[in-house]
Design a protein around this motif. Structure first.
Motif, PDB file in Angstrom:
ATOM      1  N   GLY A  82      -8.633  13.596  -0.891  1.00 15.97           N
ATOM      2  CA  GLY A  82      -7.637  13.657  -1.953  1.00 15.97           C
ATOM      3  C   GLY A  82      -8.202  14.325  -3.183  1.00 15.97           C
TER       4      GLY A  82
ATOM      5  N   ASP B 102       0.589   3.754  -3.104  1.00 16.38           N
ATOM      6  CA  ASP B 102       0.108   5.118  -2.918  1.00 16.38           C
ATOM      7  C   ASP B 102       1.213   6.142  -3.159  1.00 16.38           C
ATOM      8  N   SER B 103       2.440   5.814  -2.785  1.00 18.29           N
ATOM      9  CA  SER B 103       3.569   6.716  -3.061  1.00 18.29           C
ATOM     10  C   SER B 103       3.819   6.811  -4.564  1.00 18.29           C
TER      11      SER B 103
ATOM     12  N   ALA C 216       2.933   8.174   0.610  1.00 18.87           N
ATOM     13  CA  ALA C 216       1.616   7.792   1.133  1.00 18.87           C
ATOM     14  C   ALA C 216       1.382   8.396   2.514  1.00 18.87           C
TER      15      ALA C 216
ATOM     16  N   PHE D 207      -3.115  13.324  -1.940  1.00 17.97           N
ATOM     17  CA  PHE D 207      -3.874  13.028  -0.722  1.00 17.97           C
ATOM     18  C   PHE D 207      -3.918  14.236   0.185  1.00 17.97           C
TER      19      PHE D 207
ATOM     20  N   LEU E  82       1.508   6.422  -6.898  1.00 20.58           N
ATOM     21  CA  LEU E  82       0.409   7.234  -7.431  1.00 20.58           C
ATOM     22  C   LEU E  82       0.695   8.726  -7.251  1.00 20.58           C
ATOM     23  N   ILE E  83       1.241   9.079  -6.084  1.00 19.66           N
ATOM     24  CA  ILE E  83       1.583  10.480  -5.820  1.00 19.66           C
ATOM     25  C   ILE E  83       2.705  10.934  -6.750  1.00 19.66           C
TER      26      ILE E  83
ATOM     27  N   TYR F 124     -11.051   4.676  -3.901  1.00 19.58           N
ATOM     28  CA  TYR F 124     -10.270   5.908  -4.026  1.00 19.58           C
ATOM     29  C   TYR F 124     -11.167   7.062  -4.457  1.00 19.58           C
TER      30      TYR F 124
ATOM     31  N   LEU G 138      -5.670   2.971 -11.657  1.00 22.94           N
ATOM     32  CA  LEU G 138      -6.103   2.275 -10.451  1.00 22.94           C
ATOM     33  C   LEU G 138      -6.768   0.940 -10.787  1.00 22.94           C
TER      34      LEU G 138
ATOM     35  N   MET H 107      -3.437   6.278   5.550  1.00 19.21           N
ATOM     36  CA  MET H 107      -3.749   5.163   4.646  1.00 19.21           C
ATOM     37  C   MET H 107      -3.305   3.824   5.241  1.00 19.21           C
TER      38      MET H 107
ATOM     39  N   TRP I  59      -5.049  -0.040   4.825  1.00 22.33           N
ATOM     40  CA  TRP I  59      -4.400  -1.204   4.213  1.00 22.33           C
ATOM     41  C   TRP I  59      -4.416  -2.401   5.169  1.00 22.33           C
TER      42      TRP I  59
ATOM     43  N   GLY J  41       0.803  -1.221   0.000  1.00 25.41           N
ATOM     44  CA  GLY J  41       0.000   0.000   0.000  1.00 25.41           C
ATOM     45  C   GLY J  41       0.832   1.266   0.000  1.00 25.41           C
TER      46      GLY J  41
END
Length: 174
Positions: free
Chosen positions: A135, A65-66, A85, A76, A68-69, A126, A147, A89, A93, A61
């Motif tokens: 976010g 998430d990192s 992340a 977020f 995605l950022i 999400y 995603l 979060m 997870w 997770g």
């Protein structure tokens, strides 16, 4: 009844963390969520499994998430670091991982179905978090496609790791 309680625990953690992030009380939400998770693990038949799958889920997770950022697919809401992340979060997870051998156990071994459902429900979760204010998607369509692809793979992978751990730790539950 245990599966229903597990489902409610996951939903409570998800809602608390998302709502907490969106309304600037993420630390309180994290603390309450940790209490819910601790109680879930303490009352679990498979504590060793739950510790391990929770750790695996957090690693996956945080990495996801990192990523995605870093790819500007999501931003977020957090009072702390923004380049990786958010801390809130993590309980989500872990709570998700705790559903794999409980309320979502009907998907165990059904990797294709788990992938398809993950490709739908992962992005939806999400999106719901974004709609609640936790976010922002800079590009909604691209984020949802990415995603979907990611959750198509992550969901069956989590079930696979969970099954491996259950076999290895079935006798060391206490």
């Amino acid at each position: 009844m245990k599966k229903l309680i597990n489902f409610i625990q996951f939903q409570a953690v998800w809602f608390l963390c998302i709502f907490g992030a969106a309304h600037q009380f993420e630390l309180i939400a994290i603390l309450i969520s940790v209490g819910i998770i601790a109680w879930a693990i303490l009352t679990s038949e498979y504590r060793t499994h739950d510790y391990m799958i929770g750790l695996i889920a957090v690693i996956i997770g945080v990495a996801l998430d990192s990523l995605l950022i870093s790819q500007n697919l999501i931003t977020f809401t957090t009072a702390y670091w923004t380049s990786m992340a958010p801390l809130w979060m993590t309980p989500i997870w872990i709570a998700l991982a705790l559903t794999l051998q409980s309320s979502m156990s009907w998907l165990s071994g059904r990797y294709v179905l788990a992938g398809v459902l993950g490709a739908i429900s992962g992005p939806f979760a999400y999106w719901a978090g974004v709609r609640m204010g936790a976010g922002v998607f800079p590009d909604f369509v691209t984020a949802m496609i990415c995603l979907s692809v990611v959750w198509l793979m992550i969901t069956p992978a989590l079930f696979y790791f969970s099954a491996l751990l259950k076999v290895r730790h079935v006798h060391s539950s206490k």
